[in-house]
Design an enzyme around this catalytic site. Structure first.
Site, PDB file in Angstrom:
ATOM      1  N   CYS A 154      -7.432   2.447   4.115  1.00 45.43           N
ATOM      2  CA  CYS A 154      -6.197   1.660   3.994  1.00 45.43           C
ATOM      3  C   CYS A 154      -4.965   2.506   3.687  1.00 45.43           C
ATOM      4  O   CYS A 154      -4.065   2.622   4.521  1.00 45.43           O
ATOM      5  CB  CYS A 154      -6.370   0.579   2.926  1.00 45.43           C
ATOM      6  SG  CYS A 154      -7.442  -0.778   3.448  1.00 45.43           S
TER       7      CYS A 154
ATOM      8  N   ASN B 184       0.821  -1.212   0.000  1.00 48.56           N
ATOM      9  CA  ASN B 184       0.000   0.000   0.000  1.00 48.56           C
ATOM     10  C   ASN B 184       0.853   1.259   0.000  1.00 48.56           C
ATOM     11  O   ASN B 184       0.486   2.270  -0.614  1.00 48.56           O
ATOM     12  CB  ASN B 184      -0.941  -0.002   1.206  1.00 48.56           C
ATOM     13  CG  ASN B 184      -2.203  -0.803   0.936  1.00 48.56           C
ATOM     14  OD1 ASN B 184      -2.427  -1.265  -0.177  1.00 48.56           O
ATOM     15  ND2 ASN B 184      -3.029  -0.976   1.946  1.00 48.56           N
TER      16      ASN B 184
END
Length: 435
Positions: A258, A206
Site C-alpha cells: 500500500c 497513506n
C-alpha cells in the site's frame, strides 16, 4: 441485503466475511478457482488474525458463499463491491488498472440498463477512475475506499474509524447507508462526498502516513550525526497533540503493498493532472524510506569490520510488518537479500511468512525457530517487529551465536537486557547505545 464482492484477495475476502457477519447474504467471486475452493472450505488464502474464525462462522450460517461465475454473481444481487488489485504498473509509478477494467468489462453486460444495479469500488484507484468507469459501464457507480491495516483488518472493518462513500445520487447514498446500518448505529461516522474526493482519501491518507514515517527517519539520520537519541526525540514530538505519537516509529521504514505503491500512484496522477509540483516532496519521502535499508546494511557491516563476506547473519523477520504473512516490498527481505549478495550466509526466521518468503526469495535460507536461525551467527538483525521477538531471552540466545551482536533496525527491543547478557546492541538514530 444480497451483495456480491468481486475479487477475493486481501481486501475482498475480509470485506465479504465482515459483510456476512453484519447480517447480509454475500457471494464472493474470483477467477482464481483454487482460492475459491479454499475460501469455500473456510481457509483464508493469507494470514490475518481473526479472519479464519469469522470466515468459518459466516460460511456455516449460509450467509457467505463463493463462486467463480459472474453469471451467478449477476443473479445473486444488485450491489457489487469491486475489490480487485491495483498494483504498480510495470516500468511506471502509476497504478495498473488492468484488473479493474477487466472486472468492469465482464460485469457490464449484466449491469448495463439495470436501474437497481450499483457498482461500489473499494480498490485504490487514481482520481477520475470512477467517473470513467461509470461512463463505460452505463450503470450507477459509487466509491467506498478501504482503510484496512494488515494484522488488524477484521477489527478495522467491523469497527472502522469512518466510512467514506463517493456517490452521485441520493439513491446510492441511501443504499450504502442501509448496507452499513449496523456500523452507523454503533456511531461510526459516515462521510458522503463526490467521487473524486472519495478516490483521493485513501491515497492522501497513506501519503501522509508515509511522510510521517520518513520524517522521523530523516531525523534519525540527523540524530546519528549529532549524538542525539531518536526515540526520545519521537516521544517528545508525539506528546504534542497536534502531532501525536502514531507512525513516529524510526527504523527500517515502510513496505507492503500500500504505502510505497500509493505515494507513487498519487505522484504519477498529480503529474498527469499538471500538478506534480504539489506533491513533489513525496519523491523524497520515498527516497528517505529506501535509504533506511542501506543504512541498516551499513550499520551491520560496520559491526563486522566492514565486510559481510563469509559471515553468518541471522535475520529476525520476513513479513513487511508483524501480524501478517505478506512479503510484498518487505524491507526485511530486501535487507536479507542484499546481505547475502555481499557474501554472507543468511538464515531468516518469521512466525508466519516463511512460505511466502521462500517463494519470493528462493535463494535465501530459512529456519523454523529463532535459535536455529541464530546458530553460529556473527550478527543478528531484527528487521520485523513481531511481538514474539520482544520476549526472547538474550542470555539463552547468546549461547547459540558466534558473536553476540544485535542490530535492532526496528527500535522496538529493550537494549538493557541484551547488553546485560553481553550483547553489543546498535539501532538507527541511537548512537548512545555505542557508549
Amino acid at each position: 441485503m444480497r451483495l456480491t464482492v468481486i475479487g477475493t484477495g486481501y481486501v475482498g475476502a475480509v470485506h465479504a466475511a465482515c459483510l456476512a457477519d453484519l447480517g447480509h447474504h454475500v457471494l464472493g467471486v474470483d477467477v482464481d478457482a483454487d482460492r475459491i475452493a479454499a475460501l469455500t472450505d473456510g481457509r483464508p488464502p493469507f494470514f490475518e488474525p481473526g479472519l479464519s474464525d469469522l470466515l468459518n462462522r459466516a460460511v456455516a450460517t449460509g450467509r457467505l458463499a463463493f463462486s467463480s461465475s459472474l453469471d451467478e454473481a449477476a443473479g445473486f444481487g444488485d450491489t457489487h463491491f469491486l475489490c480487485v488489485g491495483t498494483p504498480q504498473r510495470p516500468g511506471s509509478d502509476a497504478a495498473d488498472l488492468t484488473y479493474v477494467d477487466a472486472a468492469v468489462d465482464a460485469l457490464a453486460p449484466y449491469l448495463r440498463g439495470n436501474p437497481r444495479a450499483l457498482l461500489v469500488g473499494k480498490s485504490t484507484v487514481p482520481v477520475g477512475t470512477a467517473d470513467r468507469l461509470a461512463r463505460r459501464l452505463g450503470a450507477e457507480v459509487a466509491w467506498n475506499p478501504e482503510f484496512l491495516r494488515e494484522g488488524c483488518a477484521v477489527q478495522d472493518t467491523l469497527c472502522p474509524e469512518r466510512i467514506v462513500v463517493g456517490v452521485r445520487s441520493k439513491w446510492a447514498k441511501a443504499r450504502l447507508r442501509e448496507i452499513y446500518a449496523p456500523l452507523l448505529q454503533a456511531g461510526t461516522p459516515f462521510i458522503a462526498t463526490d467521487l473524486p474526493t472519495a478516490e483521493l482519501v485513501k491515497l492522501a491518507s497513506n501519503s501522509f502516513l508515509a511522510t510521517k514515517v520518513s520524517f522521523i527517519n530523516a531525523m534519525s539520520e540527523i540524530c546519528e550525526a549529532a549524538g542525539a537519541d531518536v526515540l526520545t526525540l519521537a516521544e517528545a514530538m508525539g506528546r504534542d497533540s497536534r502531532i501525536g505519537p502514531r507512525f513516529l516509529a524510526p527504523g527500517l521504514g515502510f513496505g507492503g503493498s500500500c504505502l510505497p505503491k500509493d505515494i507513487r500512484a498519487l505522484t504519477a496522477r498529480a503529474e498527469e493532472l499538471g500538478q506534480g509540483q504539489a506533491v513533489a516532496f513525496l519523491r523524497e519521502v520515498d527516497a528517505i524510506n529506501a535509504r533506511q535499508r542501506t543504512r541498516t546494511l551499513g550499520l551491520a557491516e560496520g559491526l563486522l569490520g566492514g565486510s559481510f563476506a563469509d559471515r553468518n547473519v541471522a535475520v529476525l523477520g520476513a513479513a513487511f510488518k508483524p501480524l501478517s504473512d505478506d512479503v510484498r516490498d518487505s524491507p526485511a527481505l530486501a535487507v536479507a537479500s542484499a546481505v547475502q549478495d555481499r557474501g554472507a550466509h543468511v538464515r531468516v526466521h518469521d512466525p508466519e511468512a516463511i512460505d511466502n518468503a521462500r517463494a519470493a526469495y528462493p535463494a535465501l535460507q530459512f529456519a523454523l525457530d529463532v535459535a536455529k536461525a541464530c546458530e553460529h551467527a556473527d550478527v543478528v538483525l531484527h528487521l520485523t517487529e513481531w511481538p514474539q521477538y520482544r520476549e526472547l531471552d538474550p542470555t539463552a540466545l547468546a549461547t547459540v551465536v558466534r558473536g553476540p551482536v544485535l542490530v535492532d533496525a526496528r527500535n522496538t527491543l529493550d537494549p538493557e537486557p541484551w547488553r546485560a547478557a553481553g550483547w553489543t546492541v546498535r539501532a538507527p538514530g541511537r548512537p548512545g547505545l555505542g557508549r
